[in-house]
Scaffold this motif. Structure first.
Motif, PDB file in Angstrom:
ATOM      1  N   ILE A 119     -30.252  -6.294   1.518  1.00 46.86           N
ATOM      2  CA  ILE A 119     -29.849  -6.602   0.218  1.00 46.86           C
ATOM      3  C   ILE A 119     -30.793  -7.437  -0.328  1.00 46.86           C
ATOM      4  N   ASN A 120     -31.729  -8.413   0.272  1.00 49.80           N
ATOM      5  CA  ASN A 120     -32.771  -9.159  -0.224  1.00 49.80           C
ATOM      6  C   ASN A 120     -32.145 -10.204  -1.093  1.00 49.80           C
ATOM      7  N   PHE A 121     -30.881 -10.803  -0.824  1.00 45.89           N
ATOM      8  CA  PHE A 121     -30.244 -11.733  -1.809  1.00 45.89           C
ATOM      9  C   PHE A 121     -31.002 -12.901  -1.826  1.00 45.89           C
ATOM     10  N   PHE A 122     -31.170 -13.423  -0.485  1.00 46.92           N
ATOM     11  CA  PHE A 122     -31.780 -14.663  -0.370  1.00 46.92           C
ATOM     12  C   PHE A 122     -33.219 -14.932  -0.767  1.00 46.92           C
ATOM     13  N   GLU A 177     -21.217 -14.011  -6.217  1.00 50.06           N
ATOM     14  CA  GLU A 177     -20.307 -12.838  -6.323  1.00 50.06           C
ATOM     15  C   GLU A 177     -20.980 -11.530  -6.258  1.00 50.06           C
ATOM     16  N   TRP A 178     -22.140 -11.309  -6.953  1.00 52.13           N
ATOM     17  CA  TRP A 178     -22.998 -10.103  -6.827  1.00 52.13           C
ATOM     18  C   TRP A 178     -23.167 -10.027  -5.283  1.00 52.13           C
ATOM     19  N   TYR A 179     -23.677 -10.855  -4.576  1.00 48.92           N
ATOM     20  CA  TYR A 179     -23.865 -10.926  -3.273  1.00 48.92           C
ATOM     21  C   TYR A 179     -22.704 -10.181  -2.544  1.00 48.92           C
ATOM     22  N   LYS A 180     -21.618 -10.837  -2.418  1.00 51.91           N
ATOM     23  CA  LYS A 180     -20.280 -10.501  -1.947  1.00 51.91           C
ATOM     24  C   LYS A 180     -19.952  -9.023  -2.456  1.00 51.91           C
ATOM     25  N   GLU A 213     -25.167  -9.110   7.591  1.00 48.22           N
ATOM     26  CA  GLU A 213     -26.345  -8.456   6.810  1.00 48.22           C
ATOM     27  C   GLU A 213     -27.782  -8.450   7.245  1.00 48.22           C
ATOM     28  N   LYS A 214     -28.660  -7.410   7.140  1.00 48.65           N
ATOM     29  CA  LYS A 214     -29.854  -7.546   7.845  1.00 48.65           C
ATOM     30  C   LYS A 214     -30.834  -7.256   6.465  1.00 48.65           C
ATOM     31  N   THR A 215     -31.806  -8.534   6.580  1.00 50.30           N
ATOM     32  CA  THR A 215     -32.899  -8.524   5.617  1.00 50.30           C
ATOM     33  C   THR A 215     -34.131  -8.953   6.310  1.00 50.30           C
ATOM     34  N   SER A 216     -35.008  -8.173   6.791  1.00 48.14           N
ATOM     35  CA  SER A 216     -36.101  -8.599   7.546  1.00 48.14           C
ATOM     36  C   SER A 216     -37.261  -9.486   6.987  1.00 48.14           C
ATOM     37  N   ASN A 217     -37.011  -9.568   5.659  1.00 49.95           N
ATOM     38  CA  ASN A 217     -38.168 -10.695   5.165  1.00 49.95           C
ATOM     39  C   ASN A 217     -37.610 -12.218   4.926  1.00 49.95           C
ATOM     40  N   TYR A 218     -36.135 -12.405   5.358  1.00 51.54           N
ATOM     41  CA  TYR A 218     -35.739 -13.539   5.272  1.00 51.54           C
ATOM     42  C   TYR A 218     -36.550 -14.597   6.129  1.00 51.54           C
ATOM     43  N   PHE A 219     -36.963 -14.308   7.100  1.00 49.41           N
ATOM     44  CA  PHE A 219     -37.572 -15.028   8.280  1.00 49.41           C
ATOM     45  C   PHE A 219     -38.816 -15.681   7.898  1.00 49.41           C
ATOM     46  N   HIS A 220     -39.849 -14.858   7.092  1.00 55.51           N
ATOM     47  CA  HIS A 220     -40.849 -15.518   6.608  1.00 55.51           C
ATOM     48  C   HIS A 220     -41.046 -16.031   5.393  1.00 55.51           C
ATOM     49  N   ASP A 236     -33.364 -22.651   2.600  1.00 58.49           N
ATOM     50  CA  ASP A 236     -32.486 -23.666   2.133  1.00 58.49           C
ATOM     51  C   ASP A 236     -31.267 -23.003   1.526  1.00 58.49           C
ATOM     52  N   ARG A 237     -31.416 -21.655   0.808  1.00 58.67           N
ATOM     53  CA  ARG A 237     -30.610 -21.091   0.253  1.00 58.67           C
ATOM     54  C   ARG A 237     -29.430 -20.562   1.305  1.00 58.67           C
ATOM     55  N   ILE A 238     -29.901 -19.964   2.352  1.00 55.73           N
ATOM     56  CA  ILE A 238     -28.938 -19.777   3.465  1.00 55.73           C
ATOM     57  C   ILE A 238     -28.121 -20.859   3.855  1.00 55.73           C
ATOM     58  N   TYR A 239     -28.803 -22.022   3.935  1.00 56.03           N
ATOM     59  CA  TYR A 239     -28.216 -23.207   4.697  1.00 56.03           C
ATOM     60  C   TYR A 239     -27.145 -23.624   3.479  1.00 56.03           C
ATOM     61  N   ASN A 240     -27.273 -23.730   2.231  1.00 48.41           N
ATOM     62  CA  ASN A 240     -26.490 -23.782   1.253  1.00 48.41           C
ATOM     63  C   ASN A 240     -25.410 -23.275   1.206  1.00 48.41           C
ATOM     64  N   MET A 241     -25.373 -21.819   1.550  1.00 45.39           N
ATOM     65  CA  MET A 241     -24.024 -20.905   1.567  1.00 45.39           C
ATOM     66  C   MET A 241     -23.413 -21.406   2.823  1.00 45.39           C
ATOM     67  N   SER A 242     -24.185 -21.243   3.917  1.00 45.09           N
ATOM     68  CA  SER A 242     -23.114 -21.960   5.336  1.00 45.09           C
ATOM     69  C   SER A 242     -24.248 -22.656   6.019  1.00 45.09           C
ATOM     70  N   SER A 243     -23.849 -23.634   6.683  1.00 50.82           N
ATOM     71  CA  SER A 243     -24.811 -24.304   7.416  1.00 50.82           C
ATOM     72  C   SER A 243     -24.114 -23.984   9.228  1.00 50.82           C
ATOM     73  N   ASN A 244     -23.286 -23.260   9.174  1.00 48.18           N
ATOM     74  CA  ASN A 244     -22.778 -22.751  10.401  1.00 48.18           C
ATOM     75  C   ASN A 244     -23.393 -21.129  10.583  1.00 48.18           C
ATOM     76  N   MET A 245     -24.310 -20.783   9.624  1.00 49.25           N
ATOM     77  CA  MET A 245     -24.638 -19.179   9.794  1.00 49.25           C
ATOM     78  C   MET A 245     -25.522 -19.125  11.052  1.00 49.25           C
ATOM     79  N   LYS A 246     -24.928 -17.811  11.736  1.00 51.38           N
ATOM     80  CA  LYS A 246     -25.838 -17.416  12.938  1.00 51.38           C
ATOM     81  C   LYS A 246     -26.771 -16.597  12.702  1.00 51.38           C
ATOM     82  N   LEU A 247     -27.808 -16.991  13.085  1.00 50.41           N
ATOM     83  CA  LEU A 247     -29.004 -16.404  12.605  1.00 50.41           C
ATOM     84  C   LEU A 247     -29.749 -15.463  13.928  1.00 50.41           C
TER      85      LEU A 247
END
Ligand code: A3P
Length: 349
Positions: A125-128, A137-140, A154-161, A167-178
């Motif tokens: 999805i390349n949202f973040f 809402e678009w993302y959802k 969701e899997k987007t392989s460019n998020y890591f680097h 920062d954006r992922i943390y703002n959505m959920s600080s509990n996100m499993k990565l």
């Protein structure tokens, strides 16, 4: 006289008994047979009540608390039936596969897609990184519907680097499993090169430079650390960035090399990390000698079929100039060692 001596004997006995019981742990004190049976009964009932709840995912508040490798085939077939109850809803992801591109992220997505407790988006999805301006809402709406008890992923392989994503992922959920799939860095770099080369030649009719020209700086003759196919393989640098926001327990590193050779081992660890039942058992994986990779067995009605990843995954790698190979290995070595220390685990690259 007799009485006195009797009392003395009694007193002596009591003293010895008191000393002994003080020296013993409290649970060792005299317990009636009835109480013992009662205790055993309570323990057995507790085990009988906790086990099914744990297997169905209701008690797995910690990833290591349940679904350890002991789920039998019968238990697994009971718990791992397709979920049907409840109303499907769109929700934000609880877990993400964030990278690393060309390390086996597609394979991990493909395997988790077969899991009854997971609903994972079928495309990146390349949202973040690129689509953030479209809003939550678009993302959802891009994410699949999930039933109660199912994880949205969701899997987007460019998020890591990518610099902006953490920062954006943390703002959505600080509990996100990565989930981060890592692969021997030189192999990953070569795979990235082939991917880009094939993509470019589809759109442009230009001669793509050879791999060696890409990774070696022509001025210095050394590895070009700023090159876009090198950067994602410097796992240490990116991991440190993620650890500024998330605790190490929120990150799970998949051994991409072992994912090719023994996918069921790596998938089982991911199931444990996600706190979902161990459904993707070894018998679901079949090795395809034509593809040279593992595929998965899928039930289609009463028929069983084998599904593999598309041809874009598992390409042949070109032979790399041995001198360039030596330089690349030497370049990544110190980063790899720091990476092992950072995450407390070695991959022996
Ligand atoms: P190669 O094509 O270089 O061999 P990603 O999905 O992150 O782009 O990673 C692609 C890599 O996944 C492939 O790289 C391949 O080695 C690896 N892979 C792991 N398991 C696989 C499988 N079962 N089928 C195909 N490729 C797999």
């Amino acid at each position: 006289m007799i009485m006195v001596s009797k009392d003395k004997v009694h007193l002596l006995y009591n003293e010895t008994d008191a000393e002994m019981s003080a020296a013993r742990p409290s649970c060792y004190r005299k317990v009636s047979r009835f109480k013992k049976l009662g205790c055993i009964f309570i323990v057995v009932v507790a085990i009988l009540l906790i086990t099914p709840a744990c297997l169905s995912g209701r008690l797995c508040w910690h990833e290591q608390s349940c679904y350890l490798p002991t789920v039998s085939v019968q238990e697994s077939s009971m718990v791992c039936k397709k979920l049907k109850d409840g109303r499907p809803v769109k929700k934000f992801p609880e877990a993400l596969i964030i990278g690393v591109r060309k390390a086996g992220t597609g394979a991990m997505r493909f395997y988790l897609d077969m899991h009854p407790y997971v609903e994972i988006a079928s495309a990146e999805i390349n949202f973040f990184d690129f689509e953030y301006e479209n809003g939550y809402e678009w993302y959802k709406n891009q994410l699949p519907m999930a039933l109660p008890g199912q994880l949205t992923m969701e899997k987007t392989s460019n998020y890591f680097h990518n610099k902006k994503t953490v920062d954006r992922i943390y703002n959505m959920s600080s509990n996100m499993k990565l989930i981060v799939v890592v692969r021997e860095p030189v192999e990953r770099t070569v795979s990235d090169y082939i991917q880009r080369k094939l993509k470019k030649s589809e759109s442009d009719d230009i001669d793509y430079p050879p791999f060696e020209n890409f990774v070696i700086d022509s001025d210095t003759g050394e590895v070009d650390a700023s090159e876009k196919i090198i950067k994602p393989s410097i796992y240490q640098k990116h991991t440190v960035k993620w650890l500024k926001y998330f605790p190490l327990e929120n990150l799970h590193f998949v051994d991409g090399g072992n994912l090719i050779l023994n996918p069921y081992e790596e998938v089982k660890k991911v199931e444990q990390f996600l706190g979902i039942p161990h459904c993707l058992t070894k018998d679901k994986f079949v090795f395809s000698s034509t593809k040279g990779f593992y595929c998965i067995k899928k039930n289609k009605g009463r028929r069983e079929e084998t599904k593999c990843l598309p041809e874009t995954k598992g390409r042949r790698h070109p032979a790399v100039d041995p001198e360039v190979m030596r330089k690349l290995k030497g370049f990544f070595k110190p980063y790899n060692e720091k990476f092992y220390r950072t995450i407390g685990r070695s991959f022996n690259w």
